[in-house]
Write an enzyme that holds these catalytic residues in place. Structure first.
Site, PDB file in Angstrom:
ATOM      1  NE  ARG A 281      -4.818  29.904 -80.393  1.00  0.00           N
ATOM      2  CZ  ARG A 281      -5.116  30.036 -79.112  1.00  0.00           C
ATOM      3  NH1 ARG A 281      -4.383  30.812 -78.342  1.00  0.00           N
ATOM      4  NH2 ARG A 281      -6.134  29.403 -78.583  1.00  0.00           N
ATOM      5  CB  ALA A 282       3.203  30.237 -82.186  1.00  0.00           C
TER       6      ALA A 282
END
Length: 704
Positions: A281-282
């Site tokens: 997600r980052a």
């Protein structure tokens, strides 16, 4: 509560002084809602809410289908809209809504509610929309998001991730679109969010009040002017607001044409790997943020400066390994990573590592890139009573982000040159804790009714169903079988005809559920001379640190009392912030006599006050001591009397016996007997210890 119909003008966004990263993060989400929202962390009184509310006035108006409670767009209505199909309904334009979610909101208020009585008797989906429906195509603002119940935060973030909200009750389900800009604010002193929930916010920023007198003067002057004449103050800043509104619209239009090159994408991947963030997600959030930064700067290509700024906004809250880690990034490490992976790619074919132009910018625009061709920072303040802002190259909270990145226990603190002021003779400096470990679950006997958590048995809104009862207030979770059983004997008298079941409100039964609650865990820690041996106190601190971590994971409130010398001190009033508890523990010195009775009496007073504040949250007293009592007249008698006082009020207690050496006096066991609690050794506190396993097996046999 919504602010769409508020007649008082909002405080202008462009009049907010300082807080460059906060303004930038909000503007990037306005440009690209796919970034995933903003979590604003900071102390109270730093205008977090003011800045968020001011953003709504900058958002462009939206077209909606007339009469649709779910704000469907005329050009692309939601095919599953509960108010659909819409046919050829009229169109109306309305300002972007900002919806506020109160901390005490119920699940029905958030996601909406089904009329179960009509669903059973008439077979219709009578649905009352919640706040998620109100926020569709707008802004959803959650103040004090860290105080919101975990299950509500889960629902909120699931809706934000999926762009839809689902309400299901006993086989009846409703779905509607719920796409919104999510903004949460929190004061870390009041407790942290779980790492899983932190990760769901796209960006995070730290805010703090300025320490510059001139800037503080400007803040006060502008606020007083706004309070005296909101409309006039807003009119003075209208030109700046219009300009910023136009820049947002231009960046939105440019965004689809921005190119994220392989070089920038490689830097993003390398940065996320270097800081060991979990999952992917980052990387995705950084890519979207860097693209939005380029569009905000008026460019169609993503530069290294965009990647760097995206990392500072998207990664600090994702690199934490436990709740005692401070959020932040090592910016030197970030720069080294970007340089290493940027140089390999030769992004522009330019071998000169120095930026062009005398001011360090590619177009001579200065280090902060304030103009449209510069970096991705918000415009500087303009208008009346303007105070110059610090350049974005010197962000006020960067020093806060430069925090240690290890989750290891702190090293022993150095010995001070002299004893602390007011310290007792023989006082020794604080020592570091040993490595935390997984502890046994210590719980409160009986069945409580406190807030949802993971420690003691309780009647809760979530958990396994154990029975049914008449609703007490609004209907919670329907117990279908019990409702049908209550209605069945009356069908003939009610003139039932056909297949439908005739259900009255008196027939409704709600499920009684049993789950687990969070408790108030009050630690009473012996810091006297008998505990002062360095290795021994390190082990004790390691045990308390482990219990603090366990309390965090089980959603408890915690408090910390220490006793030594001649009295006891409330080192940490009951709070949800285990970070604060760990900090107080790390600084704890030792030495002096053992005023055990004072520690217990102070605990009695703290628990008395907390019962008045929240009677439903049951306390668990954890006394960490070797059981010795010295100092004052009859110290042992006074300690026993204080223990019986706590026991008489039904306080659940655990004594962690810290006695060491081949000869044991068993004083901690005697204290546990007076408290009518349980005594365990430091070794038995470990979840994986052999002695703890034996005690558990023996306890199970006795219970059987």
């Amino acid at each position: 509560m919504t602010t769409a119909h508020n007649t008082t003008p909002q405080y202008p966004f462009t009049a907010v002084v300082g807080m460059d990263d906060l303004r930038l993060a909000l503007l990037l989400n306005a440009v690209s809602p796919a970034v995933g929202g903003v979590l604003v962390r900071g102390e109270k009184g730093t205008a977090k809410s003011t800045a968020v509310r001011a953003l709504s006035a900058l958002m462009p108006a939206v077209d909606v289908i007339s009469g649709c409670r779910f704000a469907c767009a005329p050009a692309a209505p939601d095919p599953g809209c509960p108010d659909g199909p819409h046919g050829t309904g009229g169109v109306e334009e309305r300002p972007t809504r900002m919806v506020e979610l109160p901390v005490g909101a119920s699940e029905d208020r958030l996601v909406g509610a089904l009329d179960i009585e009509r669903a059973l008797s008439e077979g219709v989906k009578a649905f009352e929309p919640g706040l998620l429906a109100d926020a569709h195509r707008g802004i959803l603002y959650v103040d004090e998001v860290n105080l919101l119940h975990d299950h509500l935060v889960d629902l909120l973030l699931d809706a934000a991730a999926m762009g839809a909200s689902y309400v299901e009750r006993e086989g009846v389900s409703v779905r509607h679109a719920a796409r919104f800009l999510l903004v949460g604010t929190m004061n870390p002193e009041e407790g942290e969010l779980r790492p899983q929930l932190l990760d769901r916010f796209g960006l995070t920023v730290e805010v703090a009040a300025s320490r510059e007198p001139d800037e503080r003067v400007t803040v006060v002057r502008r606020r007083l002017a706004y309070d005296a004449d909101p409309a006039g103050f807003a009119a003075d800043w209208a030109a700046e607001e219009d300009a910023l509104r136009g820049r947002i619209a231009a960046a939105r239009e440019l965004l689809p044409r921005v190119t994220l090159g392989d070089a920038a994408l490689r830097q993003i991947a390398a940065t996320c790997a270097a800081f060991e963030v979990d999952g992917m997600r980052a990387d995705i959030v950084m890519a979207r943020t860097a693209t939005a930064l380029a569009a905000w700067a008026g460019r169609t290509d993503v530069l290294e400066e965009d990647v760097r700024q995206a990392a500072l906004l998207a990664l600090p809250h994702r690199r934490r390994r436990n709740p005692f880690d401070a959020p932040g990034l090592d910016e030197d490490k970030l720069d080294r990573t970007l340089e290493e992976f940027g140089a390999d790619e030769g992004t522009d074919g330019d071998d000169d590592p120095e930026p062009d132009g005398p001011d360090g910018g590619p177009d001579g625009g200065g280090p902060d890139g304030g103009g449209p061709e510069g970096g991705g920072h918000p415009p500087q303040d303009g208008g009346p009573e303007e105070a110059p802002l610090p350049p974005e190259a010197e962000l006020p909270h960067q020093q806060e982000r430069e925090a240690p990145q290890t989750s290891q226990a702190p090293e022993p603190a150095p010995e001070p040159e002299s004893a602390p002021q007011g310290g007792a003779a023989g006082e020794k400096a604080a020592v570091g804790a040993t490595e935390p470990f997984r502890t046994r679950r210590l719980d409160v006997p009986g069945l409580g009714e406190g807030a949802d958590g993971r420690r003691s048995r309780a009647r809760t809104a979530h958990g396994r169903t154990t029975g049914a009862r008449r609703p007490q207030g609004a209907l919670g979770k329907l117990h279908l079988a019990a409702t049908v059983q209550a209605a069945a004997p009356h069908q003939r008298a009610r003139g039932r005809s056909g297949r439908g079941l005739v259900v009255r409100r008196d027939d409704l039964r709600e499920a009684v559920r049993e789950g687990r609650e969070g408790n108030l865990v009050l630690f009473v820690v012996d810091a006297s001379g008998s505990m002062a041996a360095r290795k021994r106190m390190s082990a004790v601190k390691g045990a308390v640190l482990s219990l603090l971590l366990d309390a965090y994971q089980r959603r408890d409130k915690i408090g910390l009392i220490t006793f030594r010398g001649t009295g006891a001190e409330l080192a940490l009033p009951p709070t949800s912030s285990v970070e604060a508890g760990a900090a107080r523990l790390e600084q704890l010195p030792t030495g002096g006599r053992t005023p055990l009775s004072e520690g217990l009496l102070r605990a009695h007073e703290v628990l008395r006050v907390e019962r008045m504040r929240d009677a439903s949250r049951r306390p668990l007293l954890v006394v960490v001591t070797d059981g010795r009592a010295t100092g004052g007249p009859e110290p042992v008698v006074r300690a026993a009397r204080a223990a019986r006082l706590l026991a008489g009020e039904g306080t659940a207690s655990v004594v962690v016996d810290c006695e060491a050496g081949p000869v044991r006096l068993g004083l901690a066991g005697e204290l546990a007997h007076e408290l009518q609690g349980t005594a365990i050794t430091l070794d038995e506190l470990r979840a994986d210890s052999v002695s703890a396993l034996v005690r558990t097996v023996q306890g199970n046999r006795k219970a059987a």
